[in-house]
Design an enzyme around this catalytic site. Structure first.
Site, PDB file in Angstrom:
ATOM      1  N   ILE A  95       0.722  -1.179   0.007  1.00  0.00           N
ATOM      2  CA  ILE A  95       0.149   0.143   0.028  1.00  0.00           C
ATOM      3  C   ILE A  95       0.950   1.237  -0.154  1.00  0.00           C
ATOM      4  O   ILE A  95       1.526   1.303   0.934  1.00  0.00           O
ATOM      5  CB  ILE A  95      -0.776  -0.011   1.259  1.00  0.00           C
ATOM      6  CG1 ILE A  95      -1.925  -1.267   1.311  1.00  0.00           C
ATOM      7  CG2 ILE A  95      -1.717   1.211   1.087  1.00  0.00           C
ATOM      8  CD1 ILE A  95      -2.582  -1.337   2.630  1.00  0.00           C
ATOM      9  N   VAL A  96       0.649   2.001  -1.146  1.00  0.00           N
ATOM     10  CA  VAL A  96       1.658   3.063  -1.071  1.00  0.00           C
ATOM     11  C   VAL A  96       0.827   4.328  -0.872  1.00  0.00           C
ATOM     12  O   VAL A  96      -0.352   4.690  -1.219  1.00  0.00           O
ATOM     13  CB  VAL A  96       2.348   3.325  -2.550  1.00  0.00           C
ATOM     14  CG1 VAL A  96       3.185   4.622  -2.587  1.00  0.00           C
ATOM     15  CG2 VAL A  96       2.850   2.119  -2.990  1.00  0.00           C
ATOM     16  N   ALA A 142      -8.353   0.264 -11.042  1.00  0.00           N
ATOM     17  CA  ALA A 142      -8.274   1.943 -10.515  1.00  0.00           C
ATOM     18  C   ALA A 142      -7.083   2.196 -10.873  1.00  0.00           C
ATOM     19  O   ALA A 142      -6.662   3.598 -11.045  1.00  0.00           O
ATOM     20  CB  ALA A 142      -8.911   1.910  -9.053  1.00  0.00           C
ATOM     21  N   ASP A 143      -6.103   1.696 -10.576  1.00  0.00           N
ATOM     22  CA  ASP A 143      -4.566   1.930 -10.637  1.00  0.00           C
ATOM     23  C   ASP A 143      -4.351   2.283 -12.324  1.00  0.00           C
ATOM     24  O   ASP A 143      -3.499   3.399 -12.466  1.00  0.00           O
ATOM     25  CB  ASP A 143      -3.381   0.854 -10.265  1.00  0.00           C
ATOM     26  CG  ASP A 143      -3.888  -0.505 -10.867  1.00  0.00           C
ATOM     27  OD1 ASP A 143      -4.962  -0.683 -11.329  1.00  0.00           O
ATOM     28  OD2 ASP A 143      -2.848  -1.129 -10.948  1.00  0.00           O
TER      29      ASP A 143
END
Length: 256
Positions: free
Chosen positions: A12-13, A108-109
């Site tokens: 998670i970034v 989504a990314d």
């Protein structure tokens, strides 16, 4: 400050953005078994380390390819800041024209990366994200997302090779000195790293042939910086592409 959160399969970034400036970027491991309370504690500790008071968080936006983690992290942010996060998905204005068979299946990314790239480069483009998987998204001359390709990421390939072959050792993702390895480690490093670079070169060539024109190629993701120097294709590396895209989408969709 706003928080941008990109929930991937491995990490998670989390980014902290003030205006146009990225104040910090940090990673925590993606764990589908964690509760919202556990993620809340992880996030509080992370902000403490960065010297950020949760009360100063204006808002946040999340993109996720792991649905079960999205809900937990969304709740964690609410518990910590008292504010509801925006989520990249149906109902969020992106301005991106998606021309694939089922637009709802677009990750989504991939949407976020495309939004960010279009703000800094002119289409047609190919956007490469080298993470758990290596994804390639194609934007045509009008900037519409028309498709792409997904292949196993470099680390997945390395893990599969070392775990399923008893006599082959583990290795670090260092750049090989030559294509023809002289020992087992160098042979593996060449096959995995140079193989990834050749895959990108070959896929870009074929995609451009189908488009009928040259493209701007933009890459992001932790592995990309090791692979791009071995590519023959000119590639723009932007490690902050997803954070930039999330911040832009937040600004376009924030509630008054």
């Amino acid at each position: 400050m706003i928080l941008t959160v990109d929930i991937g399969n491995t990490n998670i970034v989390i980014g902290g953005v003030e205006g146009e400036d990225i104040v910090f970027e940090a990673r925590i491991r993606t764990d589908a078994t964690k509760t919202s309370d556990e993620y809340c504690m992880d996030l509080k500790l992370l902000l403490d380390v960065q010297g950020v008071d949760p009360k100063t968080i204006e808002g946040s936006i999340l993109a996720s390819v792991v649905p079960q983690v999205l809900n937990s992290f969304h709740t964690a942010i609410m518990k910590l800041t008292g504010k509801t996060s925006l989520v990249v998905g149906p109902g969020l204005k992106t301005g991106l024209n998606i021309k694939i068979e089922n637009p709802a299946q677009t990750g989504a990314d991939l949407v976020v990366g495309s939004v960010a790239a279009l703000r800094e480069h002119k289409p047609p483009m190919i956007i490469v994200d080298m993470g758990t998987a290596t994804t390639m998204v194609v934007l045509d001359q009008s900037g519409a997302l028309i498709g792409g390709a997904i292949s196993p990421g470099v680390k997945i390939s390395m893990d599969a090779l070392t775990e399923r072959t008893a006599l082959l050792p583990g290795l670090q993702l260092d750049q090989p000195k030559r294509a023809i390895g002289k020992n087992t480690i160098d042979c593996m490093r060449s096959g995995i790293m140079m193989g990834a670079a050749c895959m990108l070169d070959g896929m870009v060539e074929r995609m451009e042939a189908e488009l009928g024109c040259k493209t701007t190629v933009v890459a992001t993701g932790g592995i990309a910086r090791f692979v791009i120097p071995m590519c023959k294709t000119p590639i723009v590396y932007d490690k902050d592409l997803i954070i930039k895209g999330l911040a832009a989408l937040y600004r376009d969709n924030r509630r008054p």
